[in-house]
Design a protein around this motif. Sequence first.
Motif, PDB file in Angstrom:
ATOM      1  N   ASN A  10       0.942  -1.279  -0.160  1.00 59.97           N
ATOM      2  CA  ASN A  10       0.135   0.045  -0.079  1.00 59.97           C
ATOM      3  C   ASN A  10       0.750   1.309  -0.008  1.00 59.97           C
ATOM      4  OD1 ASN A  10      -2.741  -1.179   0.313  1.00 59.97           O
ATOM      5  ND2 ASN A  10      -2.241  -1.648   2.039  1.00 59.97           N
ATOM      6  N   THR A  11       1.117   1.882  -1.034  1.00 55.91           N
ATOM      7  CA  THR A  11       1.701   3.084  -1.239  1.00 55.91           C
ATOM      8  C   THR A  11       1.154   4.434  -0.713  1.00 55.91           C
ATOM      9  OG1 THR A  11       1.019   3.133  -3.611  1.00 55.91           O
ATOM     10  CG2 THR A  11       2.863   2.083  -3.247  1.00 55.91           C
ATOM     11  N   ARG A  12       1.054   4.458   0.599  1.00 56.09           N
ATOM     12  CA  ARG A  12       0.364   5.367   1.261  1.00 56.09           C
ATOM     13  C   ARG A  12       0.373   5.207   2.866  1.00 56.09           C
ATOM     14  NH1 ARG A  12      -4.153   2.768   2.884  1.00 56.09           N
ATOM     15  NH2 ARG A  12      -5.123   1.379   1.748  1.00 56.09           N
ATOM     16  N   LEU A  13      -0.204   6.094   3.435  1.00 54.27           N
ATOM     17  CA  LEU A  13      -0.274   6.097   5.045  1.00 54.27           C
ATOM     18  C   LEU A  13      -1.540   5.126   5.211  1.00 54.27           C
ATOM     19  CD1 LEU A  13       1.001   7.334   7.450  1.00 54.27           C
ATOM     20  CD2 LEU A  13      -0.777   9.018   7.687  1.00 54.27           C
ATOM     21  N   GLN A  14      -1.413   4.302   6.033  1.00 54.96           N
ATOM     22  CA  GLN A  14      -2.549   3.295   6.476  1.00 54.96           C
ATOM     23  C   GLN A  14      -3.476   3.757   7.639  1.00 54.96           C
ATOM     24  OE1 GLN A  14      -2.480   1.025   4.026  1.00 54.96           O
ATOM     25  NE2 GLN A  14      -2.232  -0.828   5.395  1.00 54.96           N
ATOM     26  N   VAL A  15      -4.790   3.286   7.481  1.00 54.64           N
ATOM     27  CA  VAL A  15      -5.751   3.656   8.665  1.00 54.64           C
ATOM     28  C   VAL A  15      -5.186   3.313   9.824  1.00 54.64           C
ATOM     29  CG1 VAL A  15      -7.838   3.142   9.568  1.00 54.64           C
ATOM     30  CG2 VAL A  15      -7.564   3.399   6.962  1.00 54.64           C
ATOM     31  N   GLU A  16      -4.207   2.134  10.290  1.00 53.87           N
ATOM     32  CA  GLU A  16      -3.882   1.843  11.510  1.00 53.87           C
ATOM     33  C   GLU A  16      -2.423   2.277  11.677  1.00 53.87           C
ATOM     34  OE1 GLU A  16      -3.106  -1.499   8.033  1.00 53.87           O
ATOM     35  OE2 GLU A  16      -4.633   0.145   8.711  1.00 53.87           O
ATOM     36  N   HIS A  17      -2.121   3.264  10.965  1.00 51.50           N
ATOM     37  CA  HIS A  17      -0.766   3.882  11.452  1.00 51.50           C
ATOM     38  C   HIS A  17      -0.797   4.361  12.682  1.00 51.50           C
ATOM     39  CE1 HIS A  17      -2.593   7.752  10.659  1.00 51.50           C
ATOM     40  NE2 HIS A  17      -1.687   8.214  11.433  1.00 51.50           N
ATOM     41  N   PRO A  18      -1.577   4.822  13.578  1.00 57.17           N
ATOM     42  CA  PRO A  18      -1.505   5.145  15.007  1.00 57.17           C
ATOM     43  C   PRO A  18      -0.843   4.047  15.898  1.00 57.17           C
ATOM     44  CG  PRO A  18      -3.585   6.031  14.085  1.00 57.17           C
ATOM     45  CD  PRO A  18      -3.005   4.912  13.002  1.00 57.17           C
ATOM     46  N   VAL A  19      -1.087   2.608  15.612  1.00 57.26           N
ATOM     47  CA  VAL A  19      -0.276   1.654  16.699  1.00 57.26           C
ATOM     48  C   VAL A  19       1.064   1.925  16.232  1.00 57.26           C
ATOM     49  CG1 VAL A  19      -2.356   0.284  16.687  1.00 57.26           C
ATOM     50  CG2 VAL A  19      -0.855  -0.205  14.643  1.00 57.26           C
ATOM     51  N   THR A  20       1.609   2.097  15.175  1.00 54.09           N
ATOM     52  CA  THR A  20       2.973   2.183  14.994  1.00 54.09           C
ATOM     53  C   THR A  20       3.518   3.409  15.631  1.00 54.09           C
ATOM     54  OG1 THR A  20       2.917   0.930  12.847  1.00 54.09           O
ATOM     55  CG2 THR A  20       4.815   2.363  13.075  1.00 54.09           C
ATOM     56  N   GLU A  21       2.881   4.565  15.458  1.00 51.25           N
ATOM     57  CA  GLU A  21       3.226   5.636  16.121  1.00 51.25           C
ATOM     58  C   GLU A  21       3.336   5.516  17.615  1.00 51.25           C
ATOM     59  OE1 GLU A  21       1.714   9.383  13.288  1.00 51.25           O
ATOM     60  OE2 GLU A  21       0.403   8.492  14.720  1.00 51.25           O
ATOM     61  N   MET A  22       2.340   4.930  18.236  1.00 55.18           N
ATOM     62  CA  MET A  22       2.275   4.367  19.867  1.00 55.18           C
ATOM     63  C   MET A  22       3.751   3.604  20.285  1.00 55.18           C
ATOM     64  SD  MET A  22      -0.250   6.201  20.581  1.00 55.18           S
ATOM     65  CE  MET A  22      -1.030   5.951  22.005  1.00 55.18           C
ATOM     66  N   VAL A  23       3.931   2.928  19.744  1.00 55.71           N
ATOM     67  CA  VAL A  23       5.183   1.907  19.955  1.00 55.71           C
ATOM     68  C   VAL A  23       6.612   2.613  19.488  1.00 55.71           C
ATOM     69  CG1 VAL A  23       3.525  -0.109  20.025  1.00 55.71           C
ATOM     70  CG2 VAL A  23       4.603   0.324  17.922  1.00 55.71           C
ATOM     71  N   THR A  24       6.489   3.305  18.495  1.00 54.01           N
ATOM     72  CA  THR A  24       7.756   3.856  18.344  1.00 54.01           C
ATOM     73  C   THR A  24       8.090   5.194  18.485  1.00 54.01           C
ATOM     74  OG1 THR A  24       6.928   4.601  16.005  1.00 54.01           O
ATOM     75  CG2 THR A  24       7.902   2.400  16.038  1.00 54.01           C
ATOM     76  N   GLY A  25       6.892   5.876  18.879  1.00 51.73           N
ATOM     77  CA  GLY A  25       7.095   7.433  19.220  1.00 51.73           C
ATOM     78  C   GLY A  25       7.268   8.116  18.252  1.00 51.73           C
ATOM     79  N   VAL A  26       6.898   7.803  17.002  1.00 48.06           N
ATOM     80  CA  VAL A  26       7.251   8.627  15.762  1.00 48.06           C
ATOM     81  C   VAL A  26       5.863   9.252  15.304  1.00 48.06           C
ATOM     82  CG1 VAL A  26       7.890   8.473  13.209  1.00 48.06           C
ATOM     83  CG2 VAL A  26       9.246   7.510  15.052  1.00 48.06           C
TER      84      VAL A  26
END
Length: 623
Positions: free
Chosen positions: A295-311
């Motif tokens: 998927n060549t875009r931001l995903q709907v579920e990107h917040p979980v990655t933000e939460m565990v990486t702090g990015v």
Amino acid sequence: MIRSVLVANRGEIARRVFRTARRLGIATVAVYSEADASAPHVREADQAVLIGPAAARESYLVGEKIIAAALETGAEAIHPGYGFLSENAEFAEAVVAAGLVWIGPPPAAIRAMGLKDAAKALMQQAGVPVTPGYLGEDQSLDRLQAEADRTGYPVLIKAVAGGGGKGMRKVEAAGDFAAALASCQREAKAAFGDDRVLIEKYVTRPRHIEVQVFGDSHGQVVHLFERDCSLQRRHQKVIEEAPAPGMSPEARAAVTDAAIKAARAVNYVGAGTVEFIADASEGLKPDRIWFMEMNTRLQVEHPVTEMVTGVDLVEWQFRVASGEALPLAQDQIKLSGHALEARLYAENSASGFLPSIGVLEHFRLPGDIRVDSAVEEGDEVSPFYDPMIAKLIAHAPTREGASDRLAQACAEVEVWPVKTNAGFLARCLDHPAFIAGDVDTGFIGAHQDDLAQPQGPSDEALAVAAAAALGDQEGPASPWRDLTGFRLNAAPETRVRLFLDGEPILAALPEGDVEADVLMTEDEVVVFEAGEAYAFAIRPPVADLGESAGDGQILSPMPGKVVSVSVAVGDKVARGQLILTLEAMKMEHGLTAPFDGEVEALLVSAGDQVSEGVSLARLQAAE
């Protein structure tokens, strides 16, 4: 750094991008359809431009209107969000040709990964493992049927240009293939303008594992670990988490290395997600994980990655699009704790997950977790767009802690009169198999009976409804008119007659203190419990003098478009047989016969637009 951005999207993702833009001092521009004129994303932007009627094909999918809006408002860049035009290479090229900054990957990368068959062939060349199946140009029924037979059932038919669960069908046996193919092609044509498909071997215990990747224009590509998106319904993700439960260091190394290879194969720049399917029959094994798509875009579920990486992934998008290098190297990106996201949909799980529309007269979401919401109280959920109205995201040091926190948050959701899947989400998160991490993409289907139907109101909820109804009957100045979190103490022998779903019920007043959330309407007491909204009528329901579905009427459950009619007048039909298919809120909904009988009348044809509650067909019961 980019100074102003137009978000070519709506709802939750537009608000999400605006939030980071404001923090970075970037001016914001919204676009909106006539249906979204008073939507939150329009209110929150510095500028907003009307781009057309409610239908997405006349507004959000018209690239020329969006580019014109950017030029008119002086926006420097366009962020596509997800969905709509986010993976449209021609639109990306047009944005760049107009002298604007495209906040996304190069058009060539979008094009390379946009067609699933070509993408899989490219991945094979890059040394990325792919699932067995058919990727050929011959799209005839005979060839596709033969390839499915050769691959072995069950197989998965997938739209070549698909995404978001659209244009995808599982086929269990050869005899079901032709009908499933026709339905898949029709949905793919409507959603993507391309009805070509590919065939994949269906993994019987699949887990959906995806890796967040990020590249910059200086040749750097990193991953931000994996997400597990296995909890799905009709190929639509419901609950996502990071990291994936049960992921060994060896399996993680294999899947993240494959994702980096995939991104480098197309010279990827920006945020992207490489999706894999894993055979979970013996746990997550490094050699049992295969590439599905990118998927060549931001995903709907990107917040979980933000939460565990702090990015902040949106900030990274802005910085990379501005020509900056990635802020962190691979060895600087660390995992911290566990995060889960639940997608709150406007739909009724107890009625086959039919979408629900209307004004959000009462809208309360939990305040102690991250909430990315598309709407606010008083807004309207329309039939024109995806039914997701919010995302609830919880983070904790452990998976158990994050899951408990999210389950409690889902249970605290209060929405009325629009129906939501909050109770369903809470039951998923509380299920013993989910708690144990024993999940795959068939989890919801396997536990459907436990998850879809609420258990009904508890004795405490009945007691609260009784007390509220009794208080309301005392007069217009009653303190029960609009209560939240009240406490009461009443005589135990008192009984109040109420009606739930048209059925009478005797509810006893509580013997002691009870706390609950209650909403009083003109004729009902609405009690919120465990994510559900139970509406108790105070007066007996008025008999419906018209015909109903029980009398053989097939009624439209919502506004939509009739995409196909599967029977003819005079046909004999069996209970549960498909009568016609209605498209609404980006999904197809099959309407079936309520009993054995004969088709007496067909009142609509394929292509007709219908309103909610209208009669579409009439059946005569078999004698």
